[in-house]
Motif scaffolding. Structure first.
Motif, mmCIF file in Angstrom:
data_model
loop_
_atom_site.group_PDB
_atom_site.id
_atom_site.type_symbol
_atom_site.label_atom_id
_atom_site.label_comp_id
_atom_site.label_asym_id
_atom_site.label_seq_id
_atom_site.Cartn_x
_atom_site.Cartn_y
_atom_site.Cartn_z
ATOM 1 N N GLN A 28 0.840 -1.192 0.000
ATOM 2 C CA GLN A 28 0.000 0.000 0.000
ATOM 3 C C GLN A 28 0.878 1.245 0.000
ATOM 4 O O GLN A 28 1.854 1.342 0.745
ATOM 5 C CB GLN A 28 -0.906 0.004 1.214
ATOM 6 C CG GLN A 28 -1.917 -1.119 1.200
ATOM 7 C CD GLN A 28 -2.816 -1.045 2.422
ATOM 8 O OE1 GLN A 28 -2.620 -0.221 3.295
ATOM 9 N NE2 GLN A 28 -3.807 -1.914 2.464
ATOM 10 N N TRP A 29 0.521 2.202 -0.838
ATOM 11 C CA TRP A 29 1.303 3.417 -0.983
ATOM 12 C C TRP A 29 0.826 4.543 -0.081
ATOM 13 O O TRP A 29 1.534 5.527 0.105
ATOM 14 C CB TRP A 29 1.271 3.879 -2.440
ATOM 15 C CG TRP A 29 2.021 2.924 -3.318
ATOM 16 C CD1 TRP A 29 1.493 1.920 -4.082
ATOM 17 C CD2 TRP A 29 3.428 2.841 -3.466
ATOM 18 N NE1 TRP A 29 2.485 1.230 -4.716
ATOM 19 C CE2 TRP A 29 3.700 1.779 -4.347
ATOM 20 C CE3 TRP A 29 4.497 3.563 -2.942
ATOM 21 C CZ2 TRP A 29 4.975 1.420 -4.720
ATOM 22 C CZ3 TRP A 29 5.782 3.197 -3.329
ATOM 23 C CH2 TRP A 29 6.004 2.151 -4.206
ATOM 24 N N HIS A 30 -0.356 4.396 0.509
ATOM 25 C CA HIS A 30 -0.888 5.468 1.342
ATOM 26 C C HIS A 30 0.004 5.794 2.544
ATOM 27 O O HIS A 30 0.260 6.974 2.817
ATOM 28 C CB HIS A 30 -2.312 5.128 1.804
ATOM 29 C CG HIS A 30 -3.284 5.091 0.670
ATOM 30 N ND1 HIS A 30 -3.616 3.913 0.037
ATOM 31 C CD2 HIS A 30 -3.962 6.072 0.045
ATOM 32 C CE1 HIS A 30 -4.476 4.172 -0.926
ATOM 33 N NE2 HIS A 30 -4.698 5.489 -0.948
ATOM 34 N N PRO A 31 0.493 4.786 3.261
ATOM 35 C CA PRO A 31 1.371 5.136 4.391
ATOM 36 C C PRO A 31 2.656 5.837 3.950
ATOM 37 O O PRO A 31 3.123 6.770 4.610
ATOM 38 C CB PRO A 31 1.691 3.788 5.041
ATOM 39 C CG PRO A 31 0.568 2.901 4.629
ATOM 40 C CD PRO A 31 0.172 3.353 3.259
ATOM 41 N N LEU A 51 3.121 7.688 1.257
ATOM 42 C CA LEU A 51 2.804 9.046 0.825
ATOM 43 C C LEU A 51 2.529 9.957 2.026
ATOM 44 O O LEU A 51 2.931 11.123 2.031
ATOM 45 C CB LEU A 51 1.602 9.046 -0.122
ATOM 46 C CG LEU A 51 1.856 8.423 -1.497
ATOM 47 C CD1 LEU A 51 0.563 8.377 -2.307
ATOM 48 C CD2 LEU A 51 2.934 9.176 -2.245
ATOM 49 N N GLY A 52 1.864 9.414 3.039
ATOM 50 C CA GLY A 52 1.630 10.184 4.260
ATOM 51 C C GLY A 52 2.930 10.544 4.959
ATOM 52 O O GLY A 52 3.104 11.664 5.458
#
Length: 105
Positions: free
Chosen positions: A2-5, A7-8
Motif C-alpha cells: 500500500q502506498w498510502h502510508p 505518501l503520508g
C-alpha cells in the motif's frame, strides 16, 4: 504494497526537511562572524555528524539503545563524560585567556 502510508510519511517529513534548522543557523552565524572557510568547516562538520548518526542508525545502534536499558545508560554515560571533558578544556582555555572554539581575528 500500500502506498498510502508512504505518501503520508513523505507529506509529513517534507516540510521538516525544508525548514532551516540549528545546523543552518550555526553555519550562517559562522559565515557572518568570520571568513567563509569557517562556514565551510562548520557545514562539513555538521554533515559528518549526520552521517555518523545515520550510519549508527542503519547498523542498529538505535534499536539496541531503545531495547536495552543498559546500552542506553552506557551511551548516556559516555556522552556525559565527553561533555564534562569539553567543559573542562573550555574552562582551562578561558582561564589562559585563549578562545577555545574560535580563532582570534
Amino acid at each position: 504494497m500500500q502506498w498510502h502510508p508512504a505518501l503520508g510519511f513523505v507529506a509529513a517529513v517534507t516540510p521538516l526537511t525544508l525548514i532551516p534548522g540549528t545546523s543552518f543557523t550555526l553555519v550562517t552565524q559562522q559565515v557572518i562572524a568570520g571568513p567563509r572557510s569557517d562556514g565551510v568547516r562548520t557545514a562539513f562538520s555538521s554533515a559528518c555528524g549526520l552521517l555518523v548518526h545515520a550510519t549508527f542508525a542503519a547498523v542498529g545502534l538505535s534499536t539496541l539503545v531503545t531495547s536495552s536499558a543498559r546500552a542506553l545508560t552506557t551511551v548516556k554515560l559516555v556522552g556525559g563524560i565527553y561533555l564534562i571533558w569539553l567543559a573542562v578544556t573550555t574552562w582551562r582555555s578561558a582561564r589562559r585567556g585563549a578562545e577555545p572554539t574560535t580563532r582570534r581575528r
